[in-house]
Design an enzyme around this catalytic site. Structure first.
Site, PDB file in Angstrom:
ATOM      1  CG  ASP A   1     -30.071 -24.879   6.025  1.00  0.00           C
ATOM      2  OD1 ASP A   1     -30.872 -25.523   6.027  1.00  0.00           O
ATOM      3  OD2 ASP A   1     -29.000 -24.538   5.275  1.00  0.00           O
TER       4      ASP A   1
ATOM      5  CG  ASP B   1     -26.832 -30.106   8.523  1.00  0.00           C
ATOM      6  OD1 ASP B   1     -26.368 -29.064   9.582  1.00  0.00           O
ATOM      7  OD2 ASP B   1     -27.599 -30.830   7.616  1.00  0.00           O
TER       8      ASP B   1
END
Ligand SMILES: [Zn+2]
Length: 175
Positions: free
Chosen positions: A9, A11
Protein backbone atom coordinates in the site's frame (compact mmCIF):
# COMPACT_ATOMS: atom_id res chain seq x y z
CA UNK A 1 8.09 -18.05 -14.98
CA UNK A 2 5.83 -16.38 -12.46
CA UNK A 3 7.75 -14.36 -9.89
CA UNK A 4 7.36 -13.56 -6.19
CA UNK A 5 6.32 -10.00 -5.41
CA UNK A 6 5.69 -7.96 -2.33
CA UNK A 7 2.86 -5.56 -3.07
CA UNK A 8 2.64 -2.51 -0.85
CA UNK A 9 0.00 0.00 0.00
CA UNK A 10 1.31 3.57 -0.40
CA UNK A 11 0.07 6.01 2.26
CA UNK A 12 0.93 5.00 5.83
CA UNK A 13 2.86 1.97 4.56
CA UNK A 14 5.68 2.66 2.10
CA UNK A 15 5.51 6.41 2.85
CA UNK A 16 4.52 8.32 5.96
CA UNK A 17 0.81 9.06 6.14
CA UNK A 18 -0.25 12.60 5.27
CA UNK A 19 -3.92 13.43 5.05
CA UNK A 20 -4.81 14.42 1.46
CA UNK A 21 -1.27 14.13 0.12
CA UNK A 22 -0.87 15.83 -3.25
CA UNK A 23 2.40 17.76 -2.85
CA UNK A 24 5.42 15.64 -3.89
CA UNK A 25 7.66 17.77 -1.64
CA UNK A 26 5.95 16.29 1.42
CA UNK A 27 6.70 12.66 0.51
CA UNK A 28 8.87 10.81 3.04
CA UNK A 29 9.59 7.11 3.07
CA UNK A 30 8.46 5.32 6.23
CA UNK A 31 10.87 4.51 9.01
CA UNK A 32 12.89 1.36 8.25
CA UNK A 33 11.31 0.85 4.84
CA UNK A 34 14.60 1.03 2.91
CA UNK A 35 16.44 -1.69 4.91
CA UNK A 36 13.32 -3.87 4.72
CA UNK A 37 13.01 -3.47 0.95
CA UNK A 38 16.73 -4.11 0.44
CA UNK A 39 16.49 -7.34 2.46
CA UNK A 40 13.52 -8.47 0.35
CA UNK A 41 15.29 -7.50 -2.86
CA UNK A 42 18.29 -9.63 -1.84
CA UNK A 43 15.88 -12.59 -1.51
CA UNK A 44 14.67 -12.07 -5.07
CA UNK A 45 11.37 -10.30 -4.45
CA UNK A 46 10.07 -7.66 -6.83
CA UNK A 47 7.86 -4.77 -5.74
CA UNK A 48 4.69 -2.97 -6.71
CA UNK A 49 2.39 -0.41 -5.11
CA UNK A 50 -1.41 -0.46 -5.19
CA UNK A 51 -3.27 2.38 -3.49
CA UNK A 52 -6.69 3.92 -3.10
CA UNK A 53 -6.65 7.56 -4.19
CA UNK A 54 -10.22 8.69 -3.73
CA UNK A 55 -8.90 12.26 -3.48
CA UNK A 56 -9.16 12.26 -7.29
CA UNK A 57 -12.85 11.40 -7.40
CA UNK A 58 -13.49 13.82 -4.52
CA UNK A 59 -11.91 16.61 -6.57
CA UNK A 60 -9.20 17.30 -3.99
CA UNK A 61 -6.28 16.29 -6.24
CA UNK A 62 -5.84 15.86 -9.97
CA UNK A 63 -4.59 12.70 -11.67
CA UNK A 64 -1.44 14.65 -12.44
CA UNK A 65 -0.85 15.52 -8.78
CA UNK A 66 -1.32 11.91 -7.70
CA UNK A 67 1.09 10.80 -10.40
CA UNK A 68 3.62 13.44 -9.32
CA UNK A 69 3.52 12.01 -5.80
CA UNK A 70 3.99 8.49 -7.20
CA UNK A 71 6.93 9.72 -9.27
CA UNK A 72 8.51 11.18 -6.13
CA UNK A 73 8.06 7.86 -4.27
CA UNK A 74 9.67 6.05 -7.22
CA UNK A 75 12.56 8.53 -7.22
CA UNK A 76 13.18 8.19 -3.46
CA UNK A 77 13.16 4.40 -3.73
CA UNK A 78 15.52 4.45 -6.70
CA UNK A 79 17.96 6.67 -4.80
CA UNK A 80 18.18 3.77 -2.33
CA UNK A 81 18.66 1.17 -5.06
CA UNK A 82 15.08 -0.09 -5.05
CA UNK A 83 13.00 -0.52 -8.20
CA UNK A 84 9.23 -0.56 -8.01
CA UNK A 85 7.70 -2.35 -11.02
CA UNK A 86 4.29 -0.73 -10.87
CA UNK A 87 2.30 2.07 -9.25
CA UNK A 88 -1.40 1.39 -9.58
CA UNK A 89 -4.19 3.39 -7.98
CA UNK A 90 -7.96 3.53 -7.83
CA UNK A 91 -9.29 7.10 -8.33
CA UNK A 92 -12.82 6.29 -7.09
CA UNK A 93 -14.75 6.75 -3.85
CA UNK A 94 -16.54 3.86 -2.11
CA UNK A 95 -19.84 5.25 -3.48
CA UNK A 96 -18.61 4.70 -7.04
CA UNK A 97 -18.83 0.92 -6.46
CA UNK A 98 -15.88 0.22 -8.74
CA UNK A 99 -13.83 -2.98 -8.99
CA UNK A 100 -10.47 -1.32 -8.40
CA UNK A 101 -10.79 0.17 -4.91
CA UNK A 102 -9.16 -2.14 -2.34
CA UNK A 103 -10.35 -4.52 -0.97
CA UNK A 104 -11.84 -5.12 -4.45
CA UNK A 105 -9.45 -7.24 -6.50
CA UNK A 106 -9.37 -5.33 -9.81
CA UNK A 107 -5.92 -3.76 -9.68
CA UNK A 108 -4.40 -6.84 -8.07
CA UNK A 109 -5.69 -9.11 -10.82
CA UNK A 110 -4.37 -6.74 -13.51
CA UNK A 111 -0.97 -6.65 -11.81
CA UNK A 112 -0.82 -10.46 -11.52
CA UNK A 113 -1.53 -10.81 -15.22
CA UNK A 114 0.67 -7.99 -16.46
CA UNK A 115 3.71 -8.76 -14.27
CA UNK A 116 3.34 -12.54 -14.10
CA UNK A 117 3.12 -12.57 -10.30
CA UNK A 118 3.24 -15.88 -8.44
CA UNK A 119 0.46 -15.15 -5.93
CA UNK A 120 1.13 -18.05 -3.61
CA UNK A 121 4.76 -16.94 -3.21
CA UNK A 122 3.77 -13.27 -2.87
CA UNK A 123 2.73 -10.98 -0.04
CA UNK A 124 0.60 -7.88 0.48
CA UNK A 125 1.74 -5.30 3.04
CA UNK A 126 -0.54 -2.48 4.19
CA UNK A 127 -1.64 -0.50 7.22
CA UNK A 128 -5.39 -1.13 6.83
CA UNK A 129 -7.67 -4.11 7.36
CA UNK A 130 -8.84 -3.58 3.76
CA UNK A 131 -5.25 -4.23 2.57
CA UNK A 132 -5.24 -7.52 4.46
CA UNK A 133 -8.56 -8.57 2.91
CA UNK A 134 -7.37 -7.47 -0.53
CA UNK A 135 -4.14 -9.50 -0.24
CA UNK A 136 -6.05 -12.65 0.65
CA UNK A 137 -8.60 -12.06 -2.12
CA UNK A 138 -5.83 -12.11 -4.72
CA UNK A 139 -4.22 -15.24 -3.23
CA UNK A 140 -1.33 -13.68 -1.28
CA UNK A 141 -0.42 -13.71 2.39
CA UNK A 142 -1.12 -10.39 4.14
CA UNK A 143 0.83 -8.38 6.67
CA UNK A 144 -0.50 -5.36 8.53
CA UNK A 145 2.12 -2.76 9.41
CA UNK A 146 2.15 0.31 11.61
CA UNK A 147 0.45 1.24 14.84
CA UNK A 148 -3.10 1.42 13.55
CA UNK A 149 -5.54 1.00 16.42
CA UNK A 150 -7.70 -1.03 14.05
CA UNK A 151 -5.78 -4.29 14.17
CA UNK A 152 -6.88 -6.72 11.50
CA UNK A 153 -7.88 -10.06 13.01
CA UNK A 154 -7.29 -11.64 9.61
CA UNK A 155 -3.67 -10.58 9.08
CA UNK A 156 -1.15 -13.42 8.75
CA UNK A 157 1.27 -11.22 10.66
CA UNK A 158 1.20 -7.81 12.33
CA UNK A 159 4.50 -5.95 12.04
CA UNK A 160 5.71 -2.70 13.60
CA UNK A 161 7.33 -1.59 10.34
CA UNK A 162 8.42 -2.76 6.90
CA UNK A 163 11.71 -4.10 8.21
CA UNK A 164 9.97 -6.42 10.64
CA UNK A 165 7.46 -7.38 7.91
CA UNK A 166 10.43 -8.22 5.65
CA UNK A 167 12.01 -10.46 8.30
CA UNK A 168 8.76 -12.39 8.65
CA UNK A 169 8.27 -12.69 4.88
CA UNK A 170 11.81 -13.98 4.44
CA UNK A 171 11.39 -16.53 7.24
CA UNK A 172 8.16 -17.78 5.63
CA UNK A 173 9.48 -17.94 2.10
CA UNK A 174 12.49 -20.07 3.02
CA UNK A 175 10.28 -22.91 4.24
ZN1 LIG B 1 -11.76 2.21 -8.43
Amino acid sequence: MAEPFVIFDRDGTIIKFIHYLFDPKLVELSENSVPGLLALKAEGFKFGIISNQSIISRGIASVEQVENVNRRVKELLELSGITCEFFMYCPHTPEDLCFCRKPERGLGLSAIKEFDIDQTASFMVGDQHSDVIFGHAIGCRSIQVGDSVNKSHEADFIAADIFSAAEWIISKSRI
